[in-house]
Design a protein around this motif. Structure first.
Motif, mmCIF file in Angstrom:
data_model
loop_
_atom_site.group_PDB
_atom_site.id
_atom_site.type_symbol
_atom_site.label_atom_id
_atom_site.label_comp_id
_atom_site.label_asym_id
_atom_site.label_seq_id
_atom_site.Cartn_x
_atom_site.Cartn_y
_atom_site.Cartn_z
ATOM 1 N N TYR A 147 0.822 -1.212 0.000
ATOM 2 C CA TYR A 147 0.000 0.000 0.000
ATOM 3 C C TYR A 147 0.859 1.268 0.000
ATOM 4 O O TYR A 147 0.331 2.377 0.114
ATOM 5 N N GLY A 148 2.166 1.101 -0.102
ATOM 6 C CA GLY A 148 3.055 2.252 -0.159
ATOM 7 C C GLY A 148 3.380 2.880 1.180
ATOM 8 O O GLY A 148 3.825 4.030 1.243
ATOM 9 N N VAL A 149 3.177 2.129 2.273
ATOM 10 C CA VAL A 149 3.449 2.643 3.612
ATOM 11 C C VAL A 149 4.845 2.207 4.060
ATOM 12 O O VAL A 149 5.188 1.030 3.966
ATOM 13 N N ALA A 150 5.629 3.160 4.541
ATOM 14 C CA ALA A 150 6.980 2.866 5.037
ATOM 15 C C ALA A 150 7.130 3.402 6.456
ATOM 16 O O ALA A 150 6.673 4.503 6.769
ATOM 17 N N ILE A 151 7.775 2.639 7.321
ATOM 18 C CA ILE A 151 7.941 3.003 8.731
ATOM 19 C C ILE A 151 9.423 3.030 9.065
ATOM 20 O O ILE A 151 10.149 2.070 8.777
ATOM 21 N N ASN A 152 9.871 4.137 9.667
ATOM 22 C CA ASN A 152 11.273 4.268 10.053
ATOM 23 C C ASN A 152 11.371 4.806 11.470
ATOM 24 O O ASN A 152 10.856 5.886 11.774
ATOM 25 N N ALA A 153 12.028 4.061 12.333
ATOM 26 C CA ALA A 153 12.292 4.513 13.701
ATOM 27 C C ALA A 153 13.796 4.674 13.886
ATOM 28 O O ALA A 153 14.593 4.094 13.135
ATOM 29 N N TYR A 154 14.168 5.459 14.879
ATOM 30 C CA TYR A 154 15.585 5.711 15.141
ATOM 31 C C TYR A 154 15.738 6.214 16.573
ATOM 32 O O TYR A 154 14.769 6.675 17.197
ATOM 33 N N VAL A 155 16.944 6.121 17.107
ATOM 34 C CA VAL A 155 17.219 6.618 18.455
ATOM 35 C C VAL A 155 17.449 8.129 18.371
ATOM 36 O O VAL A 155 18.355 8.585 17.667
ATOM 37 N N SER A 156 16.626 8.890 19.069
ATOM 38 C CA SER A 156 16.744 10.354 19.052
ATOM 39 C C SER A 156 17.285 10.905 20.362
ATOM 40 O O SER A 156 17.585 12.097 20.443
ATOM 41 N N GLN A 157 17.424 10.034 21.374
ATOM 42 C CA GLN A 157 17.993 10.496 22.634
ATOM 43 C C GLN A 157 18.503 9.309 23.431
ATOM 44 O O GLN A 157 17.868 8.258 23.482
ATOM 45 N N ALA A 158 19.664 9.484 24.061
ATOM 46 C CA ALA A 158 20.212 8.511 25.010
ATOM 47 C C ALA A 158 20.674 9.308 26.214
ATOM 48 O O ALA A 158 21.589 10.130 26.111
ATOM 49 N N GLY A 159 20.028 9.085 27.345
ATOM 50 C CA GLY A 159 20.319 9.907 28.504
ATOM 51 C C GLY A 159 20.083 11.370 28.178
ATOM 52 O O GLY A 159 19.034 11.741 27.648
#
Length: 358
Positions: A147-159
């Motif tokens: 269906y053309g859906v893409a999901i991207n997660a990433y680390v935006s903070q550590a401590g």
């Protein structure tokens, strides 16, 4: 104990951290979805333990076996069952807590609720259960891709180390280029340095995983109680160690005036768009076609390699000593888990939306 998630595209997970294995049954997956086993394997590799110096050193390859629901590479429309066998359990590492409650773990609450608990790695409460979610989420991703859906997660903070760039300025292709899964090299280096230092101090630290879903069609979400962001919140807060969830402008939105926060509409060809996206792609609990973005906050891992005050099953004062193999910071391995839970929500609501129209 409820172990099922979803309405149409449902998953039921089973198994314990130190049992023979764990797995998932996916029900409601439409027939004809191409099941790419290499892709599922890759997703599990992103979550598996023992990846680097800043993750637990338990060695599990997390190889999986599909038992049903797939024929000649395609889903058949019947339940898909997958199993992942445990191969590197060290249950003796937990014998010292057989009758002790580890601080900030589920030991005490499980003991009180069920009257019995599997103390080996936390049993069912262990984050190892999320391997089954990642396997199921990979199937959901394969469905969404059509269906053309893409999901991207990433680390935006550590401590206290925080990635300040908005997601629009990031190259998600760089997320897997470093062991902390932050798509900004300079920030990633600082995060890795911090996590490694905390590890050497025999302590742990928390962090934030940000997630973006692109290509989500308009209309996903069910008023009133199953608003799309409410279900996403449910999904994220069901992940081990999660303590916070915000989508769109989140808590920062309270500092803005309505005239600043409102997302003005305009037309682009035959599509209705918004000039800004403080709503995070969801309005009235229903997707509006813009990017859905949110953040998930993870607490510091509860098991630390230090002595801690506690009580035992008899209510007597005792000391709990940290042993075994544990992550100094969970967020690098949480990235594929967040993506998986997002994919499961969107796949379920895509099928719900499809069934709600004549």
């Amino acid at each position: 104990m409820r172990n099922t998630f979803g309405n149409i595209f449902t998953i039921t997970t089973f198994g314990e951290s130190h049992g023979r294995g764990l797995g998932v049954i996916i029900d409601g997956c439409p027939a004809g979805v191409k099941i790419n086993e290499d892709f599922i394997r890759m997703e599990l590799q992103r979550r598996k333990p023992g990846q680097s110096k800043i993750t637990t050193q338990r060695k599990e390859e997390d190889n999986f076996e599909i038992l049903s629901g797939v024929f000649e590479g395609l889903s058949t429309g019947t339940p898909i069952a997958m199993v992942i066998y445990n191969t590197d359990q060290k249950s003796k590492d937990y014998s010292h807590i057989a009758d002790k409650f580890r601080p900030s773990h589920a030991d005490y609450t499980y003991h009180e609720k069920f009257g019995v608990r599997d103390y080996r790695g936390g049993g069912r409460s262990s984050a190892r259960e999320t391997a089954a979610r990642v396997a199921a989420g990979a199937v959901a991703k394969l469905l969404l891709a059509s269906y053309g859906v893409a999901i991207n997660a990433y680390v935006s903070q550590a401590g206290a180390v925080k990635l300040e760039k908005p997601y629009q300025e990031l190259d998600f292709n760089l997320t897997e280029s470093n062991i902390v899964r932050c798509p900004d090299a300079d920030t990633a280096d600082k995060m890795i340095e911090l996590i490694d230092q905390v590890r050497k101090e025999r302590d742990t630290i928390g962090g934030v995983v940000s997630c973006v879903a692109k290509g989500v069609p308009v209309g996903l979400g069910e008023p009133v109680f199953d608003r799309l962001h409410a279900v996403l919140g449910h999904a994220m807060l069901s992940i081990n160690a999660v303590k916070g969830f915000e989508f769109g402008s989140g808590f920062e939105g309270v500092t803005m005036k309505g005239s600043q926060h409102n997302d003005a509409f305009y037309t682009e060809g035959d599509k209705v768009r918004t000039r800004t996206n403080h709503s995070g792609g969801i309005q009235g609990g229903i997707s509006n076609g813009e990017d859905i973005y949110f953040k998930v906050a993870f607490k510091p891992v509860a098991t630390i390699m230090q002595d801690q005050e506690s009580v035992n099953a008899q209510g007597e004062k005792t000391t709990v000593s940290g042993k075994g193999r544990h992550d100094p910071c969970v967020v690098p391995r949480a990235v594929p888990i967040v993506e998986a839970m997002c994919a499961l929500v969107l796949a379920d609501h895509l099928l719900l939306n499809r069934s709600s129209k004549i």
